[in-house]
Write a protein that holds these residues in place. Structure first.
Motif, short mmCIF file in Angstrom:
data_model
loop_
_atom_site.label_atom_id
_atom_site.label_comp_id
_atom_site.label_asym_id
_atom_site.label_seq_id
_atom_site.Cartn_x
_atom_site.Cartn_y
_atom_site.Cartn_z
N ASN A 1 -8.69 8.65 11.79
CA ASN A 1 -8.96 9.82 10.96
C ASN A 1 -7.72 10.64 10.59
O ASN A 1 -7.66 11.84 10.88
CB ASN A 1 -10.01 10.74 11.62
CG ASN A 1 -11.38 10.12 11.62
OD1 ASN A 1 -11.81 9.53 12.61
ND2 ASN A 1 -12.07 10.19 10.48
N ALA A 2 -6.75 9.98 9.97
CA ALA A 2 -5.61 10.72 9.45
C ALA A 2 -6.06 11.52 8.23
O ALA A 2 -6.91 11.08 7.47
CB ALA A 2 -4.48 9.77 9.06
N PHE B 1 -2.12 7.04 0.34
CA PHE B 1 -1.97 8.30 1.08
C PHE B 1 -0.98 8.12 2.25
O PHE B 1 0.05 8.80 2.31
CB PHE B 1 -3.36 8.73 1.57
CG PHE B 1 -3.36 9.80 2.62
CD1 PHE B 1 -2.67 10.99 2.40
CD2 PHE B 1 -4.06 9.63 3.82
CE1 PHE B 1 -2.67 12.00 3.37
CE2 PHE B 1 -4.07 10.62 4.77
CZ PHE B 1 -3.38 11.80 4.57
N THR C 1 1.95 3.23 -2.29
CA THR C 1 1.68 4.40 -3.14
C THR C 1 0.36 5.07 -2.71
O THR C 1 -0.14 5.96 -3.39
CB THR C 1 1.60 4.05 -4.65
OG1 THR C 1 0.50 3.16 -4.86
CG2 THR C 1 2.88 3.41 -5.15
N PRO D 1 -5.11 3.59 13.02
CA PRO D 1 -5.18 5.03 12.71
C PRO D 1 -6.58 5.56 13.02
O PRO D 1 -7.57 4.87 12.80
CB PRO D 1 -4.90 5.11 11.21
CG PRO D 1 -4.46 3.75 10.79
CD PRO D 1 -5.00 2.79 11.79
N LEU E 1 -0.02 -2.26 4.69
CA LEU E 1 -1.04 -1.20 4.65
C LEU E 1 -2.02 -1.37 3.49
O LEU E 1 -3.03 -0.67 3.43
CB LEU E 1 -0.36 0.18 4.50
CG LEU E 1 0.18 0.86 5.76
CD1 LEU E 1 1.40 0.14 6.29
CD2 LEU E 1 0.55 2.30 5.47
N ARG F 1 -5.91 2.54 -5.70
CA ARG F 1 -6.26 3.86 -5.20
C ARG F 1 -5.03 4.74 -5.03
O ARG F 1 -5.11 5.94 -4.98
CB ARG F 1 -6.98 3.68 -3.85
CG ARG F 1 -7.67 4.91 -3.35
CD ARG F 1 -8.85 4.52 -2.49
NE ARG F 1 -9.49 5.68 -1.94
CZ ARG F 1 -9.16 6.20 -0.77
NH1 ARG F 1 -8.23 5.65 -0.02
NH2 ARG F 1 -9.80 7.27 -0.33
N SER G 1 -7.64 -0.21 12.03
CA SER G 1 -8.45 1.01 11.89
C SER G 1 -9.26 1.27 13.15
O SER G 1 -9.61 0.34 13.88
CB SER G 1 -9.40 0.84 10.70
OG SER G 1 -10.33 1.89 10.68
N GLY H 1 0.83 -1.21 0.00
CA GLY H 1 0.00 0.00 0.00
C GLY H 1 0.87 1.26 0.00
O GLY H 1 0.41 2.33 0.38
N ALA I 1 1.82 -4.88 -8.13
CA ALA I 1 1.16 -6.19 -8.08
C ALA I 1 -0.03 -6.13 -7.14
O ALA I 1 -0.14 -5.25 -6.29
CB ALA I 1 2.15 -7.25 -7.59
N ASP I 2 -0.91 -7.12 -7.33
CA ASP I 2 -2.09 -7.23 -6.47
C ASP I 2 -1.71 -8.01 -5.22
O ASP I 2 -1.08 -9.07 -5.32
CB ASP I 2 -3.20 -7.96 -7.25
CG ASP I 2 -4.56 -7.81 -6.58
OD1 ASP I 2 -4.67 -8.09 -5.37
OD2 ASP I 2 -5.52 -7.42 -7.27
N LYS J 1 -10.63 -5.74 8.92
CA LYS J 1 -9.55 -5.25 9.79
C LYS J 1 -9.45 -6.13 11.04
O LYS J 1 -8.35 -6.47 11.49
CB LYS J 1 -9.79 -3.79 10.19
CG LYS J 1 -9.57 -2.80 9.07
CD LYS J 1 -8.11 -2.75 8.64
CE LYS J 1 -7.81 -1.63 7.66
NZ LYS J 1 -6.49 -1.77 7.02
#
Ligand SMILES: NC(=O)c1ccc[n+]([C@@H]2O[C@H](COP(=O)([O-])OP(=O)(O)OC[C@H]3O[C@@H](n4cnc5c(N)ncnc54)[C@H](O)[C@@H]3O)[C@@H](O)[C@H]2O)c1
Length: 336
Positions: free
Chosen positions: A182-183, A15, A13, A180, A79, A39, A123, A11, A58-59, A157
């Motif tokens: 609400n980042a 946010f 790439t 996390p 992530l 995403r 989360s 994950g 890759a997936d 999660k």
């Protein structure tokens, strides 16, 4: 802190993943990223960082690709997940598949290649409506209704946490889970509350052409959240990675709680728009109050530094600039 360690960031790439990768590279870590850009986007890392990392497109559901990407790393930071509330409702089966199969693939690959440290991104959604606020890590987790697709994400999660702790029990020196809360920050995506509010408000203001504009919000605005600036978030995550104790979970967030009504007014203020808030029913599965107890992470030295006002200035102006550059897309997205 440790350098020349090699990390696999799945994950990477996205946010938060891209912000983590940049911080790791900046401090001299060796980083490999696995992401399918569902995403995320390599542009979040930029050429300067792409040159310094290994990128595997890759997936996460592709066990062979995950196996290959895990060779020779010291830690897996997992992530990759389908984030964004809209997706929980629209493609819950994919959220579950990516969440559960992806986590299992990363765990099995880590075990096979003798990786001894594993970090799982969970989360705040594992609490849904927490019985006590501020919420600490001991509060029981909950899936209130298995029929509601919204809980595909929180459910995946929770399963991920259980997988990580139980696979890790025998095989890893450190298994760490962070939750996390609400980042937020520039370029965080569009399926989130702050970008949606900012884009919708700009559009409403443009359509009204001036004066006080009616502005609808979900719920009555008394709901609260505690928005954690991405810079503070990354400082917290690096503490978990460096100093977190085996088989522990940590909240990463802030205790600066704000009502949605105040958040909306702050955004209006930053956009220079006068609004009249109109309430609509809160959607099923919505949570009235969310704010983490962050004492456990504070015990590792964490202290959030960026105020919501300062952070909002940055993110609202980023989305306003973006909307100026992509007017048609902004129009489409402001209708989410
Ligand atoms: N942003 C937050 O406030 C927040 C809150 C709670 C939890 N989290 C968790 O933190 C992590 C990072 O969140 P984020 O905000 O950066 O979200 P994000 O959507 O920007 O990042 C997730 C990344 O996973 C990738 N991904 C999705 N499906 C994939 C697949 N099948 N194979 C490979 N990669 C895939 C996406 O392309 C994306 O780059 C996620 O696990 C998310 O669930 C974030």
């Amino acid at each position: 802190m440790p350098s020349e360690r090699k990390y696999l960031v799945t994950g990477g790439t996205g946010f938060l993943g891209s912000a983590l990768v940049k911080a790791m590279v900046d401090r001299g870590d060796d980083v490999r990223v696995l992401d399918n850009n569902f995403r995320g986007s390599a542009s979040k890392l930029g050429e300067a960082y792409l040159d310094k990392i290994e990128m595997v497109e890759a997936d996460i559901r592709d066990a062979g690709a995950v196996d290959e990407a895990t060779k020779g790393v010291d830690m897996v930071c997992h992530l990759a997940f389908i984030n964004g509330t809209k997706h929980f409702y629209e493609i819950p089966e994919v959220v579950l598949d990516v969440g559960i199969r992806g986590t299992q693939n990363t765990l099995e690959a880590a075990i096979k290649h003798g990786v001894k440290e594993y970090v799982f991104a969970s989360s705040s959604e594992v609490y849904q409506t927490p019985p006590s606020v501020p919420t600490d890590e001991q509060v029981p987790t909950c899936i209130p209704d298995t029929l509601n697709p919204r809980y595909s994400y929180g459910g995946a999660k929770l399963i991920g946490e259980i997988l990580a702790f139980n696979y890790g029990r025998k095989h890893f020196d450190r298994t760490l889970v962070f939750r996390p809360h609400n980042a937020y920050g520039p370029d965080m995506g569009f399926e989130h509350v702050i970008p949606q509010l900012a884009l919708r408000m700009r559009r409403a203001a443009a359509e009204a052409g001036g004066g006080k504009i009616p502005f609808q919000i979900q719920g009555d605005g008394s709901e609260t959240r505690a928005f954690n600036n991405v810079h503070d978030f990354i400082a917290g995550l690096l503490l978990v990675i460096d100093k977190g104790e085996d088989r522990n979970l940590y909240h990463i967030g802030t205790n600066e709680e704000v009502s949605i009504r105040d958040l909306v007014l702050k955004i209006a203020d930053q956009l220079g728009v006068e609004i009249e808030i109109q309430s609509t029913p809160r959607p099923a599965g919505g949570t009235p109050r969310r704010c983490p107890d962050i004492s456990k992470l504070q015990g590792l030295g964490y202290e959030p530094k960026i105020s919501l006002d300062d952070g909002l200035r940055e993110i609202v102006s980023w989305y306003a600039d973006w909307a100026d550059r992509h007017p048609e897309k902004a129009l489409e997205l402001s209708a989410i």
